[in-house]
Design a protein around this motif. Structure first.
Motif, short mmCIF file in Angstrom:
data_model
loop_
_atom_site.label_atom_id
_atom_site.label_comp_id
_atom_site.label_asym_id
_atom_site.label_seq_id
_atom_site.Cartn_x
_atom_site.Cartn_y
_atom_site.Cartn_z
N THR A 108 1.06 -0.99 -0.40
CA THR A 108 -0.23 -0.06 -0.06
C THR A 108 0.82 1.26 0.10
OG1 THR A 108 -2.00 -0.94 1.02
CG2 THR A 108 -1.34 1.48 1.22
N PRO A 109 1.66 1.84 1.38
CA PRO A 109 2.68 2.93 1.08
C PRO A 109 3.55 3.42 -0.01
CG PRO A 109 2.94 1.27 3.15
CD PRO A 109 2.00 0.72 1.79
N GLU A 110 4.40 3.83 0.57
CA GLU A 110 5.47 4.30 -0.46
C GLU A 110 6.80 3.41 -0.19
OE1 GLU A 110 7.33 6.19 -3.76
OE2 GLU A 110 5.66 6.99 -2.54
N PHE A 111 6.59 2.36 0.45
CA PHE A 111 7.20 1.42 1.14
C PHE A 111 7.58 0.24 -0.10
CE2 PHE A 111 8.50 -2.20 3.24
CZ PHE A 111 10.34 -1.79 3.91
N ALA A 112 6.09 -0.13 -0.18
CA ALA A 112 5.86 -0.78 -0.62
C ALA A 112 6.01 -0.36 -2.77
CB ALA A 112 4.38 -1.24 -1.06
N SER A 113 5.68 0.55 -2.61
CA SER A 113 5.54 1.30 -4.33
C SER A 113 7.01 1.32 -4.38
CB SER A 113 5.23 2.40 -4.44
OG SER A 113 6.06 3.91 -3.65
N GLU A 114 8.06 1.56 -4.16
CA GLU A 114 9.66 1.07 -4.70
C GLU A 114 9.70 -0.12 -4.22
OE1 GLU A 114 12.32 3.66 -4.73
OE2 GLU A 114 10.45 4.62 -4.09
N ALA A 115 8.95 -0.75 -3.77
CA ALA A 115 9.53 -2.75 -4.72
C ALA A 115 8.60 -3.20 -5.58
CB ALA A 115 9.24 -3.53 -3.16
N LEU A 116 7.91 -2.36 -5.44
CA LEU A 116 7.08 -2.97 -6.96
C LEU A 116 7.62 -2.15 -8.03
CD1 LEU A 116 5.15 -3.85 -8.38
CD2 LEU A 116 3.27 -2.12 -7.40
N ARG A 117 7.98 -0.94 -8.17
CA ARG A 117 9.00 -0.35 -8.56
C ARG A 117 10.33 -1.30 -9.10
NH1 ARG A 117 8.94 4.51 -6.41
NH2 ARG A 117 7.03 4.93 -7.80
N ALA A 118 10.85 -0.88 -8.25
CA ALA A 118 12.17 -2.81 -8.30
C ALA A 118 11.74 -3.66 -9.37
CB ALA A 118 12.66 -2.84 -7.10
N ILE A 119 11.12 -4.09 -9.16
CA ILE A 119 10.53 -5.55 -9.59
C ILE A 119 9.70 -5.80 -11.00
CG2 ILE A 119 8.97 -7.71 -9.14
CD1 ILE A 119 8.59 -6.93 -6.35
N LEU A 120 9.98 -4.05 -11.50
CA LEU A 120 9.34 -4.07 -12.83
C LEU A 120 10.30 -3.97 -13.39
CD1 LEU A 120 6.23 -1.52 -12.07
CD2 LEU A 120 6.08 -3.82 -13.00
N ALA A 121 11.46 -2.78 -12.69
CA ALA A 121 12.59 -2.62 -13.52
C ALA A 121 13.34 -3.56 -13.82
CB ALA A 121 13.84 -1.40 -12.41
N ALA A 122 13.39 -4.82 -12.83
CA ALA A 122 14.30 -5.80 -13.23
C ALA A 122 13.25 -6.74 -14.47
CB ALA A 122 13.97 -6.20 -11.34
N GLY A 123 12.35 -6.32 -14.94
CA GLY A 123 11.90 -7.27 -16.03
C GLY A 123 10.95 -8.72 -15.09
N PHE A 124 10.55 -8.54 -14.29
CA PHE A 124 9.17 -9.46 -13.66
C PHE A 124 8.12 -9.29 -14.08
CE2 PHE A 124 12.67 -10.06 -10.71
CZ PHE A 124 12.76 -11.71 -11.07
N GLU A 125 7.56 -10.26 -15.04
CA GLU A 125 5.75 -9.81 -14.76
C GLU A 125 4.65 -9.64 -13.58
OE1 GLU A 125 2.07 -12.07 -17.25
OE2 GLU A 125 4.19 -12.91 -17.29
N VAL A 126 4.11 -8.43 -13.33
CA VAL A 126 3.10 -8.22 -12.44
C VAL A 126 1.53 -8.59 -13.65
CG1 VAL A 126 2.71 -7.32 -10.85
CG2 VAL A 126 5.35 -7.03 -11.63
N PRO A 127 0.82 -9.96 -12.97
CA PRO A 127 -0.07 -9.51 -13.40
C PRO A 127 -1.54 -8.83 -12.28
CG PRO A 127 -0.02 -11.70 -12.95
CD PRO A 127 1.41 -10.61 -12.27
N LEU A 128 -1.27 -9.16 -11.20
CA LEU A 128 -2.05 -8.78 -10.48
C LEU A 128 -1.78 -7.96 -9.14
CD1 LEU A 128 -5.30 -8.67 -9.47
CD2 LEU A 128 -4.43 -10.64 -8.24
N VAL A 129 -2.19 -6.30 -8.93
CA VAL A 129 -2.07 -6.13 -7.73
C VAL A 129 -3.27 -5.67 -6.81
CG1 VAL A 129 -1.21 -3.54 -6.72
CG2 VAL A 129 0.34 -4.35 -8.38
N LEU A 130 -2.18 -6.55 -5.53
CA LEU A 130 -3.41 -6.16 -4.02
C LEU A 130 -3.08 -4.66 -3.77
CD1 LEU A 130 -3.62 -9.49 -2.88
CD2 LEU A 130 -5.49 -8.17 -4.54
N THR A 131 -3.90 -3.93 -2.93
CA THR A 131 -4.07 -2.45 -2.87
C THR A 131 -4.90 -2.28 -1.40
OG1 THR A 131 -2.30 -0.63 -2.49
CG2 THR A 131 -4.30 -0.94 -3.72
#
Length: 321
Positions: free
Chosen positions: A11-34
């Motif tokens: 949910t918060p900024e702490f988590a969005s940093e992780a999601l940003r890193a996961i996407l930048a590394a090329g992982f497919e993210v089909p769904l986000v829960l927040t």
């Protein structure tokens, strides 16, 4: 090596940093829960979480249930989230400061389970506020633990750990930003290791467990009877929320003043008594030693230096409450 399909819950900024890193590394993210959108700002308009905003920028499907408990208060929302996860068919789910309890069905759904990014060196601080409590307790170090989630509260096996020193001037805001970046880097490493079966799980020690209780507004009030070192740590631990406060009596009544920066000085006196108030110096006696106040904030104002504060308050009481 094929990339894992990663569902994300945060949910918060702490988590969005992780999601940003996961996407930048090329992982497919089909769904986000927040978490559901919450009222925020002066107008109290509904505002999407930082994680939702980032997910929408990348065109990722977002689910926002109030609960994931199928037999709870929002069973239809939970069932819809369950269906969305089943459709997404993730290999693994990454969880970071999501704010909802994951029931067993959610933990079991991804074939590699759920990995949590936790902002402490487990089991030192389990619970909601590990960054704040580490600073408040005077810990010399903290860090990030990537954990295999189980049904308990931050009790799962540890997968990846990295330490980070707590600096003498660290606030929760500053330490949060460093740990958020560290969490993003470590979760990518963990996912890459998981893809090739290289993760090693280590059970948490039974000794040294502490619970990091959620920060409450009632904790903001300064008790000058406490040691100056304790108050100074709380000033940093409660920045940016809820801040630390004291009452200042004046001709027009009593104001609640926020204290944002202070340092310990080796002198003493009756707790709460103002020992010195001139120029750039405002020193208040504590239960042990004294505290030099540096940055303050009046009601409705901005953070100001002690010099500006004293210029705006030419007459101070003998002691503070």
């Amino acid at each position: 090596m094929s990339k894992l399909k990663v569902a994300f819950a945060g949910t918060p900024e702490f988590a969005s940093e992780a999601l940003r890193a996961i996407l930048a590394a090329g992982f497919e993210v089909p769904l986000v829960l927040t978490q559901p959108d919450r009222p925020a700002g002066r107008g109290m308009k509904l505002q999407a979480s930082p994680v939702k905003q980032l997910a929408q920028q990348h065109g990722i499907t977002v689910a926002q249930p109030h609960s994931l408990k199928l037999d709870g208060k929002y069973p239809n929302e939970a069932k819809a989230a369950q269906a969305a996860l089943q459709t997404a068919a993730p290999d693994v789910m990454v969880v970071a400061a999501y704010g909802l309890i994951l029931p067993q069905w959610a933990l079991n759904l991804p074939r590699l389970g759920c990995l949590n990014i936790h902002g402490s060196l487990l089991p030192r601080w389990r619970g909601a506020a590990p960054i704040h409590r580490a600073i408040e307790a005077g810990d010399a170090e903290t860090g990030i633990t990537i954990m295999q989630m189980d049904i308990g509260l931050d009790t799962g096996d540890m997968l990846v750990i990295e330490k980070d020193a707590i600096r003498p001037d660290d606030t929760t805001a500053a330490l949060h930003d460093r740990l958020a970046a560290l969490g993003g880097r470590l979760i990518v490493e963990a996912l890459e290791m998981a893809a090739c079966g290289g993760l090693t799980a280590t059970p948490q020690p039974e000794e040294g467990v502490n619970y990091a209780h959620k920060i409450e507004k009632a904790e903001a009030a300064i008790d000058w009877r406490l040691p100056a070192t304790t108050i100074e740590r709380r000033v940093r631990a409660f920045d940016p929320f809820p801040g630390t406060t004291f009452q200042l009596a004046g001709e027009k009544g009593t104001d609640t003043i926020k204290l944002w920066a202070a340092s310990v000085v080796p002198t003493g006196g009756q707790p709460g008594v103002i020992l010195h108030a001139q120029g750039d110096t405002l020193v208040v006696a504590c239960g042990e030693q004294a505290l030099a106040l540096h940055t303050l904030q009046k009601p409705g104002g901005k953070r100001i230096s002690v010099r500006e504060f004293l210029q705006s308050c030419p007459t101070l009481p003998a002691s503070l409450a």
